[in-house]
Design a protein around this motif. Structure first.
Motif, PDB file in Angstrom:
ATOM      1  N   TRP A  22       8.330  70.449 -26.168  1.00  0.00           N
ATOM      2  CA  TRP A  22       8.013  69.026 -26.108  1.00  0.00           C
ATOM      3  C   TRP A  22       8.526  68.307 -24.866  1.00  0.00           C
ATOM      4  O   TRP A  22       7.818  67.455 -24.313  1.00  0.00           O
ATOM      5  CB  TRP A  22       8.440  68.329 -27.399  1.00  0.00           C
ATOM      6  N   LEU A  46       2.062  55.986 -24.283  1.00  0.00           N
ATOM      7  CA  LEU A  46       2.849  55.542 -25.432  1.00  0.00           C
ATOM      8  C   LEU A  46       2.554  56.373 -26.682  1.00  0.00           C
ATOM      9  O   LEU A  46       3.473  56.730 -27.426  1.00  0.00           O
ATOM     10  CB  LEU A  46       2.606  54.060 -25.695  1.00  0.00           C
ATOM     11  N   VAL A  47       1.290  56.695 -26.899  1.00  0.00           N
ATOM     12  CA  VAL A  47       0.923  57.524 -28.056  1.00  0.00           C
ATOM     13  C   VAL A  47       1.564  58.904 -27.926  1.00  0.00           C
ATOM     14  O   VAL A  47       2.116  59.440 -28.894  1.00  0.00           O
ATOM     15  CB  VAL A  47      -0.611  57.629 -28.176  1.00  0.00           C
ATOM     16  N   HIS A  48       1.506  59.483 -26.744  1.00  0.00           N
ATOM     17  CA  HIS A  48       2.092  60.801 -26.548  1.00  0.00           C
ATOM     18  C   HIS A  48       3.624  60.757 -26.611  1.00  0.00           C
ATOM     19  O   HIS A  48       4.248  61.708 -27.076  1.00  0.00           O
ATOM     20  CB  HIS A  48       1.599  61.414 -25.237  1.00  0.00           C
ATOM     21  N   LEU A  49       4.208  59.669 -26.171  1.00  0.00           N
ATOM     22  CA  LEU A  49       5.657  59.512 -26.270  1.00  0.00           C
ATOM     23  C   LEU A  49       6.094  59.500 -27.737  1.00  0.00           C
ATOM     24  O   LEU A  49       7.077  60.153 -28.103  1.00  0.00           O
ATOM     25  CB  LEU A  49       6.107  58.232 -25.564  1.00  0.00           C
ATOM     26  N   VAL A  50       5.368  58.772 -28.565  1.00  0.00           N
ATOM     27  CA  VAL A  50       5.672  58.753 -30.008  1.00  0.00           C
ATOM     28  C   VAL A  50       5.526  60.154 -30.591  1.00  0.00           C
ATOM     29  O   VAL A  50       6.368  60.597 -31.383  1.00  0.00           O
ATOM     30  CB  VAL A  50       4.775  57.733 -30.746  1.00  0.00           C
ATOM     31  N   LEU A  51       4.483  60.853 -30.210  1.00  0.00           N
ATOM     32  CA  LEU A  51       4.275  62.225 -30.673  1.00  0.00           C
ATOM     33  C   LEU A  51       5.464  63.114 -30.298  1.00  0.00           C
ATOM     34  O   LEU A  51       5.966  63.888 -31.130  1.00  0.00           O
ATOM     35  CB  LEU A  51       2.988  62.791 -30.072  1.00  0.00           C
ATOM     36  N   VAL A  53       8.612  62.173 -29.551  1.00  0.00           N
ATOM     37  CA  VAL A  53       9.836  61.745 -30.245  1.00  0.00           C
ATOM     38  C   VAL A  53       9.833  62.230 -31.691  1.00  0.00           C
ATOM     39  O   VAL A  53      10.835  62.774 -32.181  1.00  0.00           O
ATOM     40  CB  VAL A  53       9.999  60.212 -30.155  1.00  0.00           C
ATOM     41  N   VAL A  54       8.715  62.056 -32.386  1.00  0.00           N
ATOM     42  CA  VAL A  54       8.622  62.501 -33.778  1.00  0.00           C
ATOM     43  C   VAL A  54       8.750  64.019 -33.866  1.00  0.00           C
ATOM     44  O   VAL A  54       9.457  64.548 -34.737  1.00  0.00           O
ATOM     45  CB  VAL A  54       7.309  62.004 -34.417  1.00  0.00           C
ATOM     46  N   SER A  55       8.098  64.730 -32.978  1.00  0.00           N
ATOM     47  CA  SER A  55       8.166  66.194 -32.996  1.00  0.00           C
ATOM     48  C   SER A  55       9.579  66.699 -32.716  1.00  0.00           C
ATOM     49  O   SER A  55      10.031  67.670 -33.337  1.00  0.00           O
ATOM     50  CB  SER A  55       7.193  66.773 -31.974  1.00  0.00           C
TER      51      SER A  55
END
Length: 79
Positions: A22, A46-51, A53-55
């Motif tokens: 990641w 931003l969408v990929h950053l959230v992905l 962080v969650v991963s």
């Protein structure tokens, strides 16, 4: 519940794999031309950053469970 050493090792491996994959993915997204426009982060980034962080959070949780399971399996064998 006591995890087997095999299951614990798998969880540890998944946690480590997450911490290898990641951050590399985030560096690649950061370098993508769609990530920033005018110095501002775009929804693509931003969408990929959230992905990411969650991963990483899930990978960390699985790794911690694996370590705890590994230690618990060692204690269960001794008892």
């Amino acid at each position: 519940m006591v995890l087997s050493r095999r299951a614990s090792a798998f969880l540890i491996a998944v946690g480590l794999w997450s911490w290898v994959i990641w951050p590399t993915f985030l560096r690649n997204i950061w370098a993508d031309e769609r990530s920033f426009a005018g110095g501002t982060a775009q929804p693509f980034f931003l969408v990929h950053l959230v992905l990411v962080v969650v991963s990483l959070a899930i990978g960390t949780a699985l790794g911690v469970l694996g370590v705890r399971g590994w230690r618990g399996a060692r204690g269960a064998r001794a008892a």
